[in-house]
Design a protein around this motif. Sequence first.
Motif, PDB file in Angstrom:
ATOM      1  N   TYR A 106     -30.060  79.885  18.033  1.00  0.00           N
ATOM      2  CA  TYR A 106     -30.400  80.038  19.442  1.00  0.00           C
ATOM      3  C   TYR A 106     -30.339  81.473  19.920  1.00  0.00           C
ATOM      4  O   TYR A 106     -29.602  82.309  19.404  1.00  0.00           O
ATOM      5  CB  TYR A 106     -29.434  79.203  20.297  1.00  0.00           C
ATOM      6  CG  TYR A 106     -27.973  79.506  20.002  1.00  0.00           C
ATOM      7  CD1 TYR A 106     -27.289  80.522  20.676  1.00  0.00           C
ATOM      8  CD2 TYR A 106     -27.282  78.787  19.030  1.00  0.00           C
ATOM      9  CE1 TYR A 106     -25.967  80.813  20.380  1.00  0.00           C
ATOM     10  CE2 TYR A 106     -25.955  79.071  18.726  1.00  0.00           C
ATOM     11  CZ  TYR A 106     -25.297  80.071  19.411  1.00  0.00           C
ATOM     12  OH  TYR A 106     -23.996  80.374  19.119  1.00  0.00           O
ATOM     13  N   SER A 107     -31.165  81.751  20.926  1.00  0.00           N
ATOM     14  CA  SER A 107     -31.036  82.955  21.723  1.00  0.00           C
ATOM     15  C   SER A 107     -31.693  82.699  23.072  1.00  0.00           C
ATOM     16  O   SER A 107     -32.397  81.695  23.255  1.00  0.00           O
ATOM     17  CB  SER A 107     -31.655  84.173  21.037  1.00  0.00           C
ATOM     18  OG  SER A 107     -31.229  85.355  21.697  1.00  0.00           O
ATOM     19  N   PHE A 108     -31.475  83.626  24.001  1.00  0.00           N
ATOM     20  CA  PHE A 108     -31.906  83.416  25.381  1.00  0.00           C
ATOM     21  C   PHE A 108     -32.502  84.702  25.942  1.00  0.00           C
ATOM     22  O   PHE A 108     -31.914  85.772  25.821  1.00  0.00           O
ATOM     23  CB  PHE A 108     -30.722  82.975  26.249  1.00  0.00           C
ATOM     24  CG  PHE A 108     -30.072  81.718  25.755  1.00  0.00           C
ATOM     25  CD1 PHE A 108     -30.579  80.481  26.115  1.00  0.00           C
ATOM     26  CD2 PHE A 108     -28.990  81.776  24.903  1.00  0.00           C
ATOM     27  CE1 PHE A 108     -29.997  79.314  25.632  1.00  0.00           C
ATOM     28  CE2 PHE A 108     -28.405  80.624  24.419  1.00  0.00           C
ATOM     29  CZ  PHE A 108     -28.909  79.379  24.777  1.00  0.00           C
ATOM     30  N   MET A 109     -33.670  84.566  26.553  1.00  0.00           N
ATOM     31  CA  MET A 109     -34.268  85.722  27.212  1.00  0.00           C
ATOM     32  C   MET A 109     -33.559  86.007  28.534  1.00  0.00           C
ATOM     33  O   MET A 109     -32.991  85.113  29.162  1.00  0.00           O
ATOM     34  CB  MET A 109     -35.760  85.502  27.454  1.00  0.00           C
ATOM     35  CG  MET A 109     -36.575  85.627  26.192  1.00  0.00           C
ATOM     36  SD  MET A 109     -38.320  85.890  26.527  1.00  0.00           S
ATOM     37  CE  MET A 109     -38.950  85.803  24.848  1.00  0.00           C
ATOM     38  N   PHE A 110     -33.624  87.264  28.919  1.00  0.00           N
ATOM     39  CA  PHE A 110     -33.039  87.721  30.180  1.00  0.00           C
ATOM     40  C   PHE A 110     -34.152  87.815  31.204  1.00  0.00           C
ATOM     41  O   PHE A 110     -35.220  88.367  30.930  1.00  0.00           O
ATOM     42  CB  PHE A 110     -32.377  89.078  29.975  1.00  0.00           C
ATOM     43  CG  PHE A 110     -31.524  89.521  31.127  1.00  0.00           C
ATOM     44  CD1 PHE A 110     -30.219  89.080  31.248  1.00  0.00           C
ATOM     45  CD2 PHE A 110     -32.026  90.387  32.096  1.00  0.00           C
ATOM     46  CE1 PHE A 110     -29.424  89.482  32.307  1.00  0.00           C
ATOM     47  CE2 PHE A 110     -31.245  90.793  33.157  1.00  0.00           C
ATOM     48  CZ  PHE A 110     -29.929  90.343  33.269  1.00  0.00           C
TER      49      PHE A 110
END
Length: 448
Positions: A121-125
């Motif tokens: 997982y990762s998340f955009m800002f």
Amino acid sequence: MMKILIKNARIVNEGSIIEGDVFIENGIIAEIADSISAKSPDVNIIDAEGNYLLPGIIDDQVHFREPGLTHKETIETGSKAAIAGGITSFIEMPNTQPQTTTLEKLQEKFDIAKNSSYANYSFMFGGTNDNLEEILKVDPKITPAIKLFLGSSTGNMLVDDPKVLEQIFTKSPLMIAVHCEDEATIKRNLEENIAKYGDDIPMELHPKIRSEEACYLSSSRAVALAKKTGARLHVFHLSTAKELSLFDNKKPLKDKKITAEVCVHHLWFNDSDYQKKGTFIKWNPAIKTKKDQEALLQGLIDNHIDVIATDHAPHTKEEKKNVYTQAPSGGPLVQHALPAMLQLYHQEKISLEKIVEKMCHNPAILFQIEKRGFIREGYKADLVIVDLNSPWAVQPSNIVYKCGWSPFDGVTFKSRVTHTFVNGRLVYKNFKFLPFAPGAEQLTFDRK
């Protein structure tokens, strides 16, 4: 960590298909060879039986709705559906409630995923009209990109101040990923149709309201601004043939500063499907004409378009059944994206090698993801086995999404995902999930 030996696979990787074996140890691809023998009794042997072994899919655009909209989905349920579809890593968008527009809110998402995600997982800002100072604090080694909404899909995340936009493009430490639709054009078209039809606007007018003009105006401005400022720009979900002219297909991906992607629904559906599917295929940008659909596929093949994503964005059935102006845009896709693309392979519209390039290799290159996206020794063992000749029909009993429906409901796919491995651990096999133990990892990015 269990040692796993995958035998008798057709390995699809880096433009070729070879027959061979893959040995996994401690979550890493330790060896790839024509034939590998188990060197100790503690090796778990999995016979691929001549089926195809792909790198795990990396989906760079999902909306998993947590926090704040968990009646639609959570990171846990969304990532579970993703691994059923062969997606082993995802990058999630910032338009949750609250929005991911501060470092504190970004960290809260990482904390949730650490304990609940089935997939890496990762998340955009998220960028807004007033958070440039926060953008400048973002760590490029743990954050994939800055997401800007240049159309009003997400309400107050619309970035519509030209001075702010230029500042973000000039100063952002990261790639800028954009949703491009011109707000003024859409507003004018919507007002005209409300005046004529009220709230119950016929769905086939959706691509006229969120029109080719709205898309091209916005995307061409974003590309021009990127060229002016030198920003690294990635344009999400192209939906028109006209927009293809904005993107270069001469350079290798690693040398491009302006890139584009297409989503599975824009390759699968066209405006003739609105009559049957109605608001269940209401997306922003809208699904457009068959000509656009065919051009997008060709643009993918000839490398004007670099990435295939899902824009997975679930809503409940009750929400989607509303009249046009009240029905939200978006739909669930992660479970069925790879089977849909494999269906296009069976129709001889795209090769397996090209599917892997656009869904696995290119997202890894684009975001500089460390040690994923390829079947290489020393890389993380994110892998998927697919059986290309095992038909199954999408129906409520096998839909994993929390929202309980799929735009592919009733479709019979010829191919199925039989095994999904995340960091060397088998997490899904033949429509069944193995017992959950947090083994997914936060994506990291190879940047200075």
